[in-house]
Scaffold this motif. Structure first.
Motif, PDB file in Angstrom:
ATOM      1  N   ASP A 139       4.561   4.474   1.077  1.00 11.47           N
ATOM      2  CA  ASP A 139       5.030   5.858   0.919  1.00 11.47           C
ATOM      3  C   ASP A 139       3.961   6.772   0.332  1.00 11.47           C
ATOM      4  O   ASP A 139       4.231   7.602  -0.548  1.00 11.47           O
ATOM      5  CB  ASP A 139       6.293   5.903   0.048  1.00 11.47           C
ATOM      6  CG  ASP A 139       7.434   5.072   0.629  1.00 11.47           C
ATOM      7  OD1 ASP A 139       7.594   5.082   1.863  1.00 11.47           O
ATOM      8  OD2 ASP A 139       8.132   4.402  -0.151  1.00 11.47           O
ATOM      9  N   ASN A 140       2.744   6.643   0.845  1.00 14.28           N
ATOM     10  CA  ASN A 140       1.653   7.547   0.480  1.00 14.28           C
ATOM     11  C   ASN A 140       1.118   8.150   1.769  1.00 14.28           C
ATOM     12  O   ASN A 140       0.493   7.450   2.573  1.00 14.28           O
ATOM     13  CB  ASN A 140       0.551   6.785  -0.248  1.00 14.28           C
ATOM     14  CG  ASN A 140      -0.613   7.691  -0.643  1.00 14.28           C
ATOM     15  OD1 ASN A 140      -0.604   8.894  -0.411  1.00 14.28           O
ATOM     16  ND2 ASN A 140      -1.639   7.100  -1.241  1.00 14.28           N
ATOM     17  N   PRO A 141       1.359   9.433   2.020  1.00 25.09           N
ATOM     18  CA  PRO A 141       0.929  10.056   3.276  1.00 25.09           C
ATOM     19  C   PRO A 141      -0.557   9.878   3.574  1.00 25.09           C
ATOM     20  O   PRO A 141      -0.960   9.839   4.740  1.00 25.09           O
ATOM     21  CB  PRO A 141       1.273  11.539   3.062  1.00 25.09           C
ATOM     22  CG  PRO A 141       2.385  11.525   2.070  1.00 25.09           C
ATOM     23  CD  PRO A 141       2.075  10.378   1.154  1.00 25.09           C
ATOM     24  N   LYS A 142      -1.382   9.745   2.543  1.00 30.86           N
ATOM     25  CA  LYS A 142      -2.823   9.606   2.736  1.00 30.86           C
ATOM     26  C   LYS A 142      -3.215   8.223   3.250  1.00 30.86           C
ATOM     27  O   LYS A 142      -4.285   8.057   3.847  1.00 30.86           O
ATOM     28  CB  LYS A 142      -3.562   9.904   1.427  1.00 30.86           C
ATOM     29  CG  LYS A 142      -3.435  11.354   0.971  1.00 30.86           C
ATOM     30  CD  LYS A 142      -3.899  11.528  -0.463  1.00 30.86           C
ATOM     31  CE  LYS A 142      -5.385  11.349  -0.613  1.00 30.86           C
ATOM     32  NZ  LYS A 142      -5.838  11.650  -2.008  1.00 30.86           N
ATOM     33  N   THR A 143      -2.350   7.224   3.023  1.00 24.50           N
ATOM     34  CA  THR A 143      -2.718   5.857   3.417  1.00 24.50           C
ATOM     35  C   THR A 143      -1.682   5.160   4.292  1.00 24.50           C
ATOM     36  O   THR A 143      -1.918   4.035   4.735  1.00 24.50           O
ATOM     37  CB  THR A 143      -2.944   4.988   2.156  1.00 24.50           C
ATOM     38  OG1 THR A 143      -1.736   4.963   1.376  1.00 24.50           O
ATOM     39  CG2 THR A 143      -4.093   5.527   1.318  1.00 24.50           C
ATOM     40  N   ASP A 144      -0.547   5.802   4.565  1.00 23.58           N
ATOM     41  CA  ASP A 144       0.508   5.141   5.342  1.00 23.58           C
ATOM     42  C   ASP A 144       0.031   4.692   6.725  1.00 23.58           C
ATOM     43  O   ASP A 144       0.519   3.699   7.264  1.00 23.58           O
ATOM     44  CB  ASP A 144       1.727   6.060   5.492  1.00 23.58           C
ATOM     45  CG  ASP A 144       2.594   6.083   4.235  1.00 23.58           C
ATOM     46  OD1 ASP A 144       2.405   5.186   3.383  1.00 23.58           O
ATOM     47  OD2 ASP A 144       3.434   6.990   4.100  1.00 23.58           O
TER      48      ASP A 144
END
Length: 301
Positions: A139-144
């Protein structure tokens, strides 16, 4: 006179038996040994298990853990430490400067040969491979969208500021960030790399203060926190089999160390070390209790 002769023969026989026992590798007389260890959970556990195991065998142990990689290796070479558990990949790259991509068996064979020339004996390796692992949270947009280290490298090259938590050593090691950036052709940038204690890095990742951390594959927090390991799709990280290493002069004097330490080595694999590390780092059990329970459960103590 007859009784005195019998007594003399008895004493001589006892002395002879003690000498034979010592020559055969038994611990006839108490021996003092120094067991070394590094400064993270897995090493603290293995150093404590080794200390308890050898103490039960009759040795007097001085445990010196909490050392950096290069410090404990130097201590082994100069005789301040008699034995400790090292990782095959660390010796291959950091100590012997070998950059060839080798299989796990070839890695072990090479370090056994090269370190043997320095008076250090690598005993049978465990199946625990504590290789480096790049880990992200859910749930991290930068790493999903990241599945591999190549994906991470592409993100850095595209200008995405991924905040990376690492151990103090990782950014300086050829088998760490230096070599990783070269192999995957990217630069994280100094502003995006935060060296810190690995335990703090896990908490910072969970608290959304970091986007990725350089972890170790047998860390207990990976499963406990539901983290995802990025696939090392270019096979950069070498095999890091956890292995007991003993000074040859010490092993020659105490050959019983080989079967004793190899019996412990045979009980260790990735799942076991993740479980043991998790008991300390997640369940907050003491290293001493975790070590004692493991030895008892596996009939080693």
């Amino acid at each position: 006179m007859t009784m005195l002769k019998k007594l003399g023969r008895s004493v001589c026989s006892g002395v002879f038996s003690a000498v034979v026992l010592a020559a055969a590798g038994g611990v006839a007389l108490a021996a003092n040994l120094t067991v070394g260890g590094k400064d993270f959970t897995e090493q603290q556990i293995i150093a404590e298990m080794t200390t308890q195991l050898l103490t039960a065998k009759g040795y007097t142990i001085d445990k010196k853990n909490g050392m950096g990689t290069k410090i404990v290796r130097a201590a082994l070479e100069n005789g301040e430490v008699d034995l400790y558990w090292e990782y095959t990949g660390t010796s291959l790259v950091t100590f012997n400067k070998v950059t060839d991509k080798l299989s796990p068996q070839a890695t072990y064979d090479r370090v056994k040969q090269l370190d043997g020339e320095k008076g250090l004996v690598w005993l049978a390796p465990s199946k625990a491979n504590n290789t480096y692992a790049m880990v992200v949270r859910k749930d991290n947009p930068k790493t999903d969208g990241l599945k591999t280290v190549s994906d991470m490298a592409a993100a850095y090259k595209a200008g995405t500021a991924l905040m990376m938590g690492t151990t103090a050593e990782f950014p300086k090691r050829q088998d760490g960030l230096l070599g990783l950036q070269k192999t995957y052709d990217f630069e994280a940038g100094r502003a995006n790399v935060k060296p810190m204690d690995l335990g703090l890095a896990y908490r910072a990742l969970a608290n959304k203060d970091l986007d990725v951390i350089s972890a170790q594959a047998t860390d207990g927090q990976i499963a406990a926190l539901g983290l995802r390991v990025l696939a090392d799709d270019k096979g950069f990280f070498p095999n890091y089999a956890l292995t007991p290493v003993v000074r040859k002069t010490v092993l020659d004097a105490h050959p019983d160390l080989k079967p004793t330490l190899e019996a412990l080595s045979a009980k260790l694999d990735d799942a076991t070390m993740q479980k043991l590390n998790g008991e300390v780092d997640v369940d907050k059990k003491t290293v001493e209790v975790v070590a004692a329970d493991f030895l008892k459960q596996n009939g080693l103590k």
